[in-house]
Motif scaffolding. Structure first.
Motif, short mmCIF file in Angstrom:
data_model
loop_
_atom_site.label_atom_id
_atom_site.label_comp_id
_atom_site.label_asym_id
_atom_site.label_seq_id
_atom_site.Cartn_x
_atom_site.Cartn_y
_atom_site.Cartn_z
N ALA A 15 -10.83 43.19 38.37
CA ALA A 15 -10.45 42.31 37.26
C ALA A 15 -11.64 41.63 36.59
O ALA A 15 -11.70 41.56 35.36
N ILE A 16 -12.58 41.14 37.36
CA ILE A 16 -13.70 40.37 36.78
C ILE A 16 -14.54 41.23 35.82
O ILE A 16 -14.77 40.81 34.69
N PRO A 17 -14.96 42.43 36.21
CA PRO A 17 -15.72 43.24 35.24
C PRO A 17 -14.87 43.60 34.00
O PRO A 17 -15.39 43.65 32.89
N TYR A 18 -13.59 43.84 34.20
CA TYR A 18 -12.68 44.15 33.09
C TYR A 18 -12.65 43.00 32.09
O TYR A 18 -12.76 43.21 30.87
N VAL A 19 -12.51 41.79 32.58
CA VAL A 19 -12.46 40.62 31.70
C VAL A 19 -13.80 40.44 30.99
O VAL A 19 -13.84 40.20 29.78
N HIS A 20 -14.89 40.58 31.71
CA HIS A 20 -16.21 40.42 31.08
C HIS A 20 -16.46 41.49 30.02
O HIS A 20 -17.01 41.18 28.95
N ARG A 21 -16.08 42.73 30.28
CA ARG A 21 -16.23 43.78 29.26
C ARG A 21 -15.42 43.43 28.02
O ARG A 21 -15.89 43.59 26.90
N SER A 22 -14.23 42.93 28.23
CA SER A 22 -13.36 42.55 27.12
C SER A 22 -14.01 41.44 26.29
O SER A 22 -14.00 41.48 25.06
N VAL A 23 -14.54 40.43 26.97
CA VAL A 23 -15.20 39.32 26.27
C VAL A 23 -16.44 39.83 25.54
O VAL A 23 -16.68 39.49 24.37
N ASP A 24 -17.24 40.68 26.19
CA ASP A 24 -18.43 41.24 25.55
C ASP A 24 -18.06 42.04 24.31
O ASP A 24 -18.73 41.95 23.27
N ASP A 25 -16.99 42.84 24.40
CA ASP A 25 -16.52 43.62 23.25
C ASP A 25 -16.10 42.71 22.11
O ASP A 25 -16.38 42.98 20.94
N LEU A 26 -15.43 41.62 22.44
CA LEU A 26 -14.98 40.69 21.41
C LEU A 26 -16.17 40.00 20.75
O LEU A 26 -16.23 39.86 19.54
N VAL A 27 -17.15 39.58 21.56
CA VAL A 27 -18.35 38.93 21.01
C VAL A 27 -19.07 39.90 20.06
O VAL A 27 -19.49 39.52 18.98
N ALA A 28 -19.17 41.16 20.47
CA ALA A 28 -19.82 42.16 19.62
C ALA A 28 -19.05 42.35 18.31
O ALA A 28 -19.65 42.45 17.24
N ALA A 29 -17.73 42.38 18.40
CA ALA A 29 -16.91 42.54 17.20
C ALA A 29 -17.02 41.33 16.27
O ALA A 29 -17.01 41.47 15.06
#
Length: 150
Positions: free
Chosen positions: A133-147
């Motif tokens: 879960a933790i890497p999944y959430v961080h990837r999601s946040v990183d993707d959002l920040v990039a977007a």
């Protein structure tokens, strides 16, 4: 979604709903998520304490207490209550906090990730593990920040 009473849904709120919807759903790692504003504002001026949520029923008093605890750097000193469940923060990082559910026999956890003026909250239950879960959430946040930066 929680927003100011009587306010029409804005495109920003729809974007937050869409983002939370990508985190939670069939086949996803997390079962509930929310986005909360943590930008410093004058006391009592905060227009909304829950920008979007899905899969959980985070109440305004819980959201307010959580945001205050994060902003004051004390979220790890006591139990965190989210959607009627109690979590104990077990790991503190520079911009994130992780914990485990202590109020049910089902194994579950929580991730709180600061993203600029926002706090992304995600919860999971077994068979999902913190290691998934933790890497999944961080990837999601990183993707959002990039977007958001694009």
């Amino acid at each position: 979604m929680a927003q100011r009473a009587g306010a029409p849904p804005s495109s920003a709120s729809k974007n937050w709903e869409r983002y939370v919807g990508t985190l939670v759903g069939p086949g996803r790692v997390v079962v509930g998520a929310a986005v909360l504003p943590i930008a410093p504002e004058a006391p009592g001026v905060r227009k909304s304490v829950i920008l979007a949520q899905k899969g959980i029923s985070l109440r305004v008093p819980e959201a307010t207490a959580l945001v205050e605890a994060v902003m004051e750097g004390r979220v790890h000193r006591d139990y965190v209550n989210v959607a009627g469940q109690q979590y104990l923060i077990t790991t503190v990082m520079e911009s994130s906090y992780y914990g485990k559910c202590t109020s049910t026999p089902t194994v579950g956890g929580i991730a709180l990730v600061k993203m600029g003026p926002f706090l992304v909250l995600a919860v999971w239950v077994e068979p999902t593990t913190a290691a998934q879960a933790i890497p999944y959430v961080h990837r999601s946040v990183d993707d959002l920040v990039a977007a958001m930066g694009a």
